[in-house]
Design a protein around this motif. Sequence first.
Motif, mmCIF file in Angstrom:
data_model
loop_
_atom_site.group_PDB
_atom_site.id
_atom_site.type_symbol
_atom_site.label_atom_id
_atom_site.label_comp_id
_atom_site.label_asym_id
_atom_site.label_seq_id
_atom_site.Cartn_x
_atom_site.Cartn_y
_atom_site.Cartn_z
ATOM 1 N N VAL A 264 33.507 -3.377 7.045
ATOM 2 C CA VAL A 264 32.869 -4.691 7.088
ATOM 3 C C VAL A 264 33.872 -5.775 6.693
ATOM 4 N N LEU A 265 34.630 -5.529 5.644
ATOM 5 C CA LEU A 265 35.623 -6.505 5.194
ATOM 6 C C LEU A 265 36.682 -6.747 6.264
ATOM 7 N N LEU A 266 37.190 -5.676 6.850
ATOM 8 C CA LEU A 266 38.212 -5.828 7.893
ATOM 9 C C LEU A 266 37.671 -6.587 9.097
ATOM 10 N N GLU A 267 36.431 -6.304 9.483
ATOM 11 C CA GLU A 267 35.848 -7.003 10.620
ATOM 12 C C GLU A 267 35.646 -8.480 10.317
ATOM 13 N N ARG B 74 37.301 -14.072 11.132
ATOM 14 C CA ARG B 74 37.776 -15.331 10.552
ATOM 15 C C ARG B 74 39.107 -15.740 11.167
ATOM 16 N N ARG B 75 40.007 -14.787 11.358
ATOM 17 C CA ARG B 75 41.305 -15.098 11.970
ATOM 18 C C ARG B 75 41.147 -15.554 13.413
ATOM 19 N N LYS B 76 40.196 -14.940 14.136
ATOM 20 C CA LYS B 76 39.946 -15.346 15.515
ATOM 21 C C LYS B 76 39.445 -16.785 15.568
ATOM 22 N N VAL B 77 38.510 -17.125 14.688
ATOM 23 C CA VAL B 77 37.978 -18.486 14.640
ATOM 24 C C VAL B 77 39.074 -19.473 14.252
ATOM 25 N N GLN B 78 39.909 -19.103 13.289
ATOM 26 C CA GLN B 78 41.006 -19.981 12.889
ATOM 27 C C GLN B 78 41.986 -20.199 14.039
ATOM 28 N N ALA C 289 40.471 -22.624 16.422
ATOM 29 C CA ALA C 289 40.497 -23.981 15.869
ATOM 30 C C ALA C 289 41.891 -24.590 15.999
ATOM 31 N N VAL C 290 42.914 -23.803 15.734
ATOM 32 C CA VAL C 290 44.286 -24.291 15.873
ATOM 33 C C VAL C 290 44.580 -24.630 17.329
ATOM 34 N N ALA C 291 44.107 -23.797 18.251
ATOM 35 C CA ALA C 291 44.334 -24.065 19.670
ATOM 36 C C ALA C 291 43.656 -25.366 20.087
ATOM 37 N N ILE C 292 42.448 -25.601 19.585
ATOM 38 C CA ILE C 292 41.738 -26.847 19.906
ATOM 39 C C ILE C 292 42.492 -28.041 19.346
ATOM 40 N N GLN C 293 42.919 -27.945 18.096
ATOM 41 C CA GLN C 293 43.674 -29.050 17.484
ATOM 42 C C GLN C 293 44.968 -29.320 18.245
ATOM 43 N N ASN C 294 45.662 -28.261 18.636
ATOM 44 C CA ASN C 294 46.901 -28.434 19.397
ATOM 45 C C ASN C 294 46.632 -29.123 20.726
ATOM 46 N N GLU C 295 45.544 -28.747 21.376
ATOM 47 C CA GLU C 295 45.192 -29.384 22.646
ATOM 48 C C GLU C 295 44.857 -30.855 22.436
ATOM 49 N N ILE C 296 44.139 -31.175 21.381
ATOM 50 C CA ILE C 296 43.808 -32.576 21.073
ATOM 51 C C ILE C 296 45.087 -33.378 20.849
ATOM 52 N N TYR C 297 45.998 -32.844 20.042
ATOM 53 C CA TYR C 297 47.262 -33.549 19.792
ATOM 54 C C TYR C 297 48.073 -33.706 21.072
ATOM 55 N N ARG C 298 48.048 -32.674 21.923
ATOM 56 C CA ARG C 298 48.780 -32.745 23.189
ATOM 57 C C ARG C 298 48.196 -33.841 24.081
#
Length: 56
Positions: free
Chosen positions: A27-30, A35-39, A42-51
Amino acid sequence: MKAVGILNSRQGRKRAWDEMSEIDRVVLLESVRQRRKVQKQAVAIQNEIYRLRSTR
């Protein structure tokens, strides 16, 4: 000499991971994977916004 004393003092202690049940570990690993997938998304969205903003 001091570093050896620090390493030896940890040998008798158990980590929380070692005391968890197999189900709790899964459960912890999942939850970490999700959480890493969501992060990453989020980073990809922010990068696209900045681009998009930089191309104005």
